[in-house]
Design a protein around this motif. Structure first.
Motif, PDB file in Angstrom:
ATOM      1  N   GLU A  88      28.132  41.647  29.821  1.00 12.85           N
ATOM      2  CA  GLU A  88      29.060  40.701  30.452  1.00 12.85           C
ATOM      3  C   GLU A  88      30.034  40.085  29.449  1.00 12.85           C
ATOM      4  OE1 GLU A  88      26.874  37.683  32.510  1.00 12.85           O
ATOM      5  OE2 GLU A  88      26.521  38.931  34.271  1.00 12.85           O
TER       6      GLU A  88
ATOM      7  N   THR B 125      27.648  54.564  27.327  1.00 13.67           N
ATOM      8  CA  THR B 125      28.117  53.263  27.824  1.00 13.67           C
ATOM      9  C   THR B 125      28.988  52.548  26.808  1.00 13.67           C
ATOM     10  OG1 THR B 125      26.032  53.114  29.020  1.00 13.67           O
ATOM     11  CG2 THR B 125      27.321  51.105  28.847  1.00 13.67           C
TER      12      THR B 125
ATOM     13  N   LEU C  27      44.146  51.331  43.543  1.00 18.18           N
ATOM     14  CA  LEU C  27      44.219  50.211  42.608  1.00 18.18           C
ATOM     15  C   LEU C  27      43.644  48.925  43.205  1.00 18.18           C
ATOM     16  CD1 LEU C  27      47.613  51.005  40.893  1.00 18.18           C
ATOM     17  CD2 LEU C  27      45.302  51.598  40.191  1.00 18.18           C
ATOM     18  N   GLY C  28      42.924  49.061  44.302  1.00 20.52           N
ATOM     19  CA  GLY C  28      42.188  47.940  44.872  1.00 20.52           C
ATOM     20  C   GLY C  28      40.701  48.239  44.959  1.00 20.52           C
ATOM     21  N   ARG C  29      40.296  49.384  44.387  1.00 18.01           N
ATOM     22  CA  ARG C  29      38.875  49.753  44.426  1.00 18.01           C
ATOM     23  C   ARG C  29      38.206  49.391  43.105  1.00 18.01           C
ATOM     24  NH1 ARG C  29      39.288  55.845  46.596  1.00 18.01           N
ATOM     25  NH2 ARG C  29      40.439  55.410  48.517  1.00 18.01           N
ATOM     26  N   PRO C  30      37.182  48.575  43.164  1.00 17.16           N
ATOM     27  CA  PRO C  30      36.565  48.114  41.905  1.00 17.16           C
ATOM     28  C   PRO C  30      36.061  49.249  41.012  1.00 17.16           C
ATOM     29  CG  PRO C  30      35.342  47.285  43.838  1.00 17.16           C
ATOM     30  CD  PRO C  30      36.590  47.936  44.344  1.00 17.16           C
TER      31      PRO C  30
ATOM     32  N   LEU D 258      39.131  50.783  39.208  1.00 18.04           N
ATOM     33  CA  LEU D 258      39.683  49.852  38.220  1.00 18.04           C
ATOM     34  C   LEU D 258      38.781  49.725  37.000  1.00 18.04           C
ATOM     35  CD1 LEU D 258      41.090  47.172  40.664  1.00 18.04           C
ATOM     36  CD2 LEU D 258      42.402  48.633  39.124  1.00 18.04           C
ATOM     37  N   ARG D 259      37.467  49.720  37.236  1.00 12.08           N
ATOM     38  CA  ARG D 259      36.563  49.611  36.090  1.00 12.08           C
ATOM     39  C   ARG D 259      36.751  50.798  35.152  1.00 12.08           C
ATOM     40  NH1 ARG D 259      31.482  49.602  38.243  1.00 12.08           N
ATOM     41  NH2 ARG D 259      31.234  51.779  37.696  1.00 12.08           N
TER      42      ARG D 259
ATOM     43  N   PRO E  24      46.223  44.320  38.779  1.00 10.35           N
ATOM     44  CA  PRO E  24      44.842  44.805  38.785  1.00 10.35           C
ATOM     45  C   PRO E  24      44.487  45.641  37.555  1.00 10.35           C
ATOM     46  CG  PRO E  24      45.805  45.054  40.968  1.00 10.35           C
ATOM     47  CD  PRO E  24      46.918  44.654  40.045  1.00 10.35           C
TER      48      PRO E  24
ATOM     49  N   GLN F 108      44.041  43.229  34.637  1.00  5.70           N
ATOM     50  CA  GLN F 108      42.789  42.487  34.731  1.00  5.70           C
ATOM     51  C   GLN F 108      41.595  43.360  34.338  1.00  5.70           C
ATOM     52  OE1 GLN F 108      42.434  40.144  38.255  1.00  5.70           O
ATOM     53  NE2 GLN F 108      40.231  39.819  38.045  1.00  5.70           N
ATOM     54  N   SER F 109      41.609  44.612  34.762  1.00  7.47           N
ATOM     55  CA  SER F 109      40.449  45.449  34.454  1.00  7.47           C
ATOM     56  C   SER F 109      40.377  45.784  32.959  1.00  7.47           C
ATOM     57  CB  SER F 109      40.442  46.711  35.314  1.00  7.47           C
ATOM     58  OG  SER F 109      41.639  47.411  35.167  1.00  7.47           O
TER      59      SER F 109
ATOM     60  N   SER G  17      41.630  43.755  30.613  1.00 15.05           N
ATOM     61  CA  SER G  17      41.280  42.449  30.043  1.00 15.05           C
ATOM     62  C   SER G  17      39.769  42.211  30.067  1.00 15.05           C
ATOM     63  CB  SER G  17      42.033  41.361  30.818  1.00 15.05           C
ATOM     64  OG  SER G  17      41.263  40.224  31.061  1.00 15.05           O
ATOM     65  N   GLU G  18      39.127  42.630  31.136  1.00 19.04           N
ATOM     66  CA  GLU G  18      37.673  42.456  31.242  1.00 19.04           C
ATOM     67  C   GLU G  18      36.933  43.274  30.194  1.00 19.04           C
ATOM     68  OE1 GLU G  18      36.367  43.437  35.184  1.00 19.04           O
ATOM     69  OE2 GLU G  18      37.687  41.904  36.032  1.00 19.04           O
TER      70      GLU G  18
END
Lengths: 281, 281
Positions: A18, A56, A109-112, A115-116, A143, A146-147, A149-150
């Motif tokens: 996280e 990972t 571009l709205g599917r998590p 985007l991940r 989006p 943001q992805s 950035s995460e």
């Protein structure tokens, strides 16, 4: 209270994943679980092995009293290629074709999960680049920004074509839209970027590169520097782009009645770099 | 190849946390690790205990041959309260005050750690609500929508004030902006929502509720239903809101020279509901 190794491993995995790129100290974990630092060190060794074996990411461990661990997510070449292929398959469906030679891709571009993976791709490229912030321009780049950035665990900031009262004082630049040759304007809140910050420019789509050029000018106005340019899709463009260096996940070539979607330069550029292939292999 | 329990636990944690609300079968894990289903079941029991003990979420296990596990992230009341307090502290800094009684908060909504917590908050409320999609309107609601979408693992869709060629055919509605009493318009791609979908409306800021009302109308046009309304901040509003039921993380009351930020109704409403407090305690 002492915590069992199995419980520690589960919670440490969650905690580190996280907080990508953030150093978490041995002392913190040792106090959190009431366990000796030597046990925590052993846990980290197991974590490091598994996270690497499963593609990972890297768990970097920093030795010494002030030491700890930092998780750097990446994607392997195999998974990256598989992802790009799956996006191409989705985008090649016939009913995505729009008048004027555009492709409908807002749903992707709205599917998590999509985007991940985009975030992981770009974060792999900038794994050791000390990016301080991600910059995009409203609306459809958000989006993506943001992805990324995460995964890099840095803030993202949004330039806008219309400057809003809720942004406070702004810095604005004019730029030439590469495809239409119109003069456009974009503005960014003065509080957004620190001088000297290394800023990654991202967008959903690039044709002539005018918008990306606008973001480059904005970054200059803040006395910050461009860490790189990454776009989800690039369109066909005759002529020289204002922006020489960039990576793209996809290439979209749309004619009046047909759309070709092919892999962008991403996988090819990134995984042939020695630095990245050493890390992810 | 057989995989050790410690390695399995690390990889399962990562795998399940990356796919909230998705059922992952025992068979899948059993094949992934070359381990007996009975061992995987034991792993899941350990995972369930740790994830609950650390306030991360519920691991729902589905028994039987077609069984498996599904991770539902939540936030505990203690962590939620701490988060809301920390945001209030940030927003109460003097230099956030903007002319006209606005508060600068764009930086907060670009920080991955803040957005993740907002997502967890709202996902806690809709833990068992079968939300199919999250809807927001461009621009500033997007990061909120995306972070909730990630935690619920459902797509988010973006309505726009300006309809763009890249959206294809759109459905548009007119609505009265509650605060300014102007007539505004918003449009959403026809491909965005399925009939019958349960749609969660989210936005960064709500004053009169006109924009949220517009999104309600849009959802109706798609023969879909409103699952709820969640906003990051609500402003003070004299008069009756068009939108009766909503939750807000913050209340912002700005006058000409001063801003008061207080907790919204979120923590109070959510954690007093018996259903949620049973789950998270």
């Amino acid at each position: 209270m002492k915590v069992r190794r199995s419980d520690r491993l589960i919670d440490m995995t969650r905690y580190l994943l996280e907080r990508p790129h953030q150093l978490v100290s041995l002392t913190f974990f040792s106090e959190r679980y009431g366990s000796a630092k030597s046990s925590i060190s052993e846990d980290l060794t197991i974590l490091k092995r598994t996270l690497k074996a499963r593609g990972t990411g890297i768990l970097e461990t920093v030795p010494g009293a002030a030491g700890g661990a930092r998780f750097l997510p990446y994607i392997t070449q195999g998974e990256a290629t598989k992802f790009v292929d799956s996006v191409i398959e989705s985008l090649s469906e016939a009913d995505r074709f729009l008048p004027g030679g555009y492709v409908y891709m807002s749903d992707l571009l709205g599917r998590p999960n999509v985007l991940r993976q985009v975030g992981r791709l770009v974060a792999t490229q900038y794994l050791h680049d000390n990016v301080d912030a991600v910059l995009t321009v409203a609306t459809k780049g958000i989006p993506i920004a943001q992805s990324i950035s995460e995964q890099l665990n840095v803030p993202f900031v949004i330039a806008r074509h219309d400057s809003q009262i809720t942004e406070g004082s702004t810095v604005s630049v004019n730029y030439v839209s590469g495809s239409s040759s119109r003069i456009e304007k974009m503005a960014l809140s003065k509080r957004s970027l620190e001088p000297g910050a290394r800023v990654l420019i991202v967008d959903d789509f690039m044709k002539g590169g005018g918008t990306v050029g606008g973001m480059q000018s904005l970054i200059k106005e803040f006395d910050a520097t461009v860490a790189g340019v990454a776009v989800f899709a690039e369109g066909a463009f005759d002529g020289e782009r204002v922006v020489p260096n960039y990576t793209s996940v996809l290439k979209i070539h749309a004619t009046d009645d047909h759309v070709d979607v092919t892999p962008g330069n991403f996988v090819e550029q990134i995984f042939t770099s020695e630095r990245v292939s050493q890390l992810t292999n």
